[in-house]
Design a protein around this motif. Sequence first.
Motif, PDB file in Angstrom:
ATOM      1  N   PRO A  34      73.062  43.543 -15.286  1.00 27.33           N
ATOM      2  CA  PRO A  34      73.296  43.241 -13.863  1.00 27.33           C
ATOM      3  C   PRO A  34      72.016  42.992 -13.068  1.00 27.33           C
ATOM      4  CG  PRO A  34      74.435  45.269 -14.508  1.00 27.33           C
ATOM      5  CD  PRO A  34      73.638  44.833 -15.689  1.00 27.33           C
ATOM      6  N   ILE A  35      70.946  43.718 -13.396  1.00 22.86           N
ATOM      7  CA  ILE A  35      69.684  43.556 -12.661  1.00 22.86           C
ATOM      8  C   ILE A  35      69.069  42.195 -13.027  1.00 22.86           C
ATOM      9  CG2 ILE A  35      67.414  44.635 -12.177  1.00 22.86           C
ATOM     10  CD1 ILE A  35      69.934  46.395 -11.453  1.00 22.86           C
TER      11      ILE A  35
ATOM     12  N   TRP B 167      66.419  48.832 -16.108  1.00 23.11           N
ATOM     13  CA  TRP B 167      67.031  47.563 -16.530  1.00 23.11           C
ATOM     14  C   TRP B 167      66.861  47.410 -18.032  1.00 23.11           C
ATOM     15  CZ3 TRP B 167      63.135  47.467 -12.563  1.00 23.11           C
ATOM     16  CH2 TRP B 167      61.830  47.442 -13.061  1.00 23.11           C
TER      17      TRP B 167
ATOM     18  N   SER C  12      70.773  39.669 -14.049  1.00 27.15           N
ATOM     19  CA  SER C  12      71.669  38.643 -13.502  1.00 27.15           C
ATOM     20  C   SER C  12      71.289  38.324 -12.058  1.00 27.15           C
ATOM     21  CB  SER C  12      73.122  39.114 -13.555  1.00 27.15           C
ATOM     22  OG  SER C  12      73.498  39.331 -14.892  1.00 27.15           O
ATOM     23  N   LYS C  13      71.009  39.375 -11.300  1.00 24.01           N
ATOM     24  CA  LYS C  13      70.627  39.177  -9.887  1.00 24.01           C
ATOM     25  C   LYS C  13      69.343  38.325  -9.830  1.00 24.01           C
ATOM     26  CE  LYS C  13      69.896  41.961  -5.708  1.00 24.01           C
ATOM     27  NZ  LYS C  13      68.509  41.769  -5.331  1.00 24.01           N
TER      28      LYS C  13
ATOM     29  N   ARG D 271      78.621  37.598 -11.905  1.00 24.98           N
ATOM     30  CA  ARG D 271      78.180  38.893 -11.359  1.00 24.98           C
ATOM     31  C   ARG D 271      79.354  39.766 -10.946  1.00 24.98           C
ATOM     32  NH1 ARG D 271      73.490  38.519  -7.433  1.00 24.98           N
ATOM     33  NH2 ARG D 271      73.674  40.779  -7.685  1.00 24.98           N
ATOM     34  N   LYS D 272      80.488  39.122 -10.682  1.00 26.11           N
ATOM     35  CA  LYS D 272      81.700  39.926 -10.422  1.00 26.11           C
ATOM     36  C   LYS D 272      82.106  40.658 -11.699  1.00 26.11           C
ATOM     37  CE  LYS D 272      83.591  36.973  -6.918  1.00 26.11           C
ATOM     38  NZ  LYS D 272      84.259  35.678  -6.942  1.00 26.11           N
TER      39      LYS D 272
ATOM     40  N   GLY E 224      78.928  43.417 -12.463  1.00 28.25           N
ATOM     41  CA  GLY E 224      78.617  44.373 -11.398  1.00 28.25           C
ATOM     42  C   GLY E 224      77.137  44.396 -11.044  1.00 28.25           C
ATOM     43  N   ASN E 225      76.730  45.459 -10.327  1.00 35.02           N
ATOM     44  CA  ASN E 225      75.355  45.506  -9.803  1.00 35.02           C
ATOM     45  C   ASN E 225      74.556  46.696 -10.282  1.00 35.02           C
ATOM     46  OD1 ASN E 225      75.064  43.265  -8.002  1.00 35.02           O
ATOM     47  ND2 ASN E 225      76.707  44.222  -6.815  1.00 35.02           N
ATOM     48  N   LYS E 226      75.191  47.550 -11.074  1.00 35.23           N
ATOM     49  CA  LYS E 226      74.573  48.840 -11.377  1.00 35.23           C
ATOM     50  C   LYS E 226      74.001  48.900 -12.791  1.00 35.23           C
ATOM     51  CE  LYS E 226      75.693  53.631 -11.008  1.00 35.23           C
ATOM     52  NZ  LYS E 226      75.739  53.909 -12.420  1.00 35.23           N
ATOM     53  N   TRP E 227      72.841  49.528 -12.905  1.00 31.67           N
ATOM     54  CA  TRP E 227      72.233  49.723 -14.223  1.00 31.67           C
ATOM     55  C   TRP E 227      72.525  51.129 -14.747  1.00 31.67           C
ATOM     56  CZ3 TRP E 227      70.630  47.922 -18.533  1.00 31.67           C
ATOM     57  CH2 TRP E 227      69.876  48.730 -19.392  1.00 31.67           C
TER      58      TRP E 227
END
Length: 238
Positions: A196-197, A129, A199-200, A179-180, A183-186
């Motif tokens: 993204p990390i 991250w 943000s989650k 988050r859209k 995304g979700n990936k580092w």
Amino acid sequence: MQKSKYYVISLGGSLIVPKNGIDWKFLKNFRELIIKEIKKNKKFIIVAGGGNTARDYQTAASKVTKLTDDDKDWIGIHSTRLNAHLIKTIFRKYAHSRINKNPRTKADIRKHFQKNEKIMVAAGWRPGWSTDYVATILAERLGAKTVINLSNIQYVYDKDPKKYKTAKKIKEITWPDFRKIVGNKWDPGLNAPFDPIASKHAEEQGLEVIIAEGKNTKNLEKYFNGEKFKGTVIKARG
Ligand code: UTP
């Protein structure tokens, strides 16, 4: 006396070390503003990013041999430590003498403020991250509700404004919508408005994140004064 409030700043490395070297003029303005705000009874947690130092080292090492993502991240982490040291040095009179390198340390992080210090400086922690994530953990641990993310962008856009002329700036957004976009990936060296990390984690913790241009210290001052400012607010609850 009124209780002082903690402000967590994720200070983008691109502001400290842009492409053409360390921006001491920015650091000078930033220092003046923070000292002004300290005098108004604020306390700061400043998490330093790696900037071009991180990018330069990652690129150079990758040219010599194939690097793992962890290797790239560790080089990045060490550049955030160097930059954190620089930040600590310019705030010598106000900052705790040690840099936080582990936001999840079992030690009481409030110790950084026990001798009437006004600033805690933090750096990168572990691969996977960016320092944005470190900022969200420190906010959670110190009970701060907001993370101010300073970089070289004025607003979050619905799409990349460098590629699309029709990109629209966003003044307020919810975490699911933001988050859209990210995304979700580092990826080591990723360049997202907020990682993204992080943000989650921020969404889970109910944190508000402000995205603003760091160089515009006048604008930042407006934010601190509770006035209208330029930037994107990612709202704690959608
Ligand atoms: P940052 O991503 O936080 O700094 O750290 P930056 O790129 O200068 O920030 P912006 O884009 O201006 O906001 C630099 C690199 O250090 C590693 C990552 O590879 C990251 O890209 N890093 C940092 C970690 O692996 N873990 C950490 O906890 C922090």
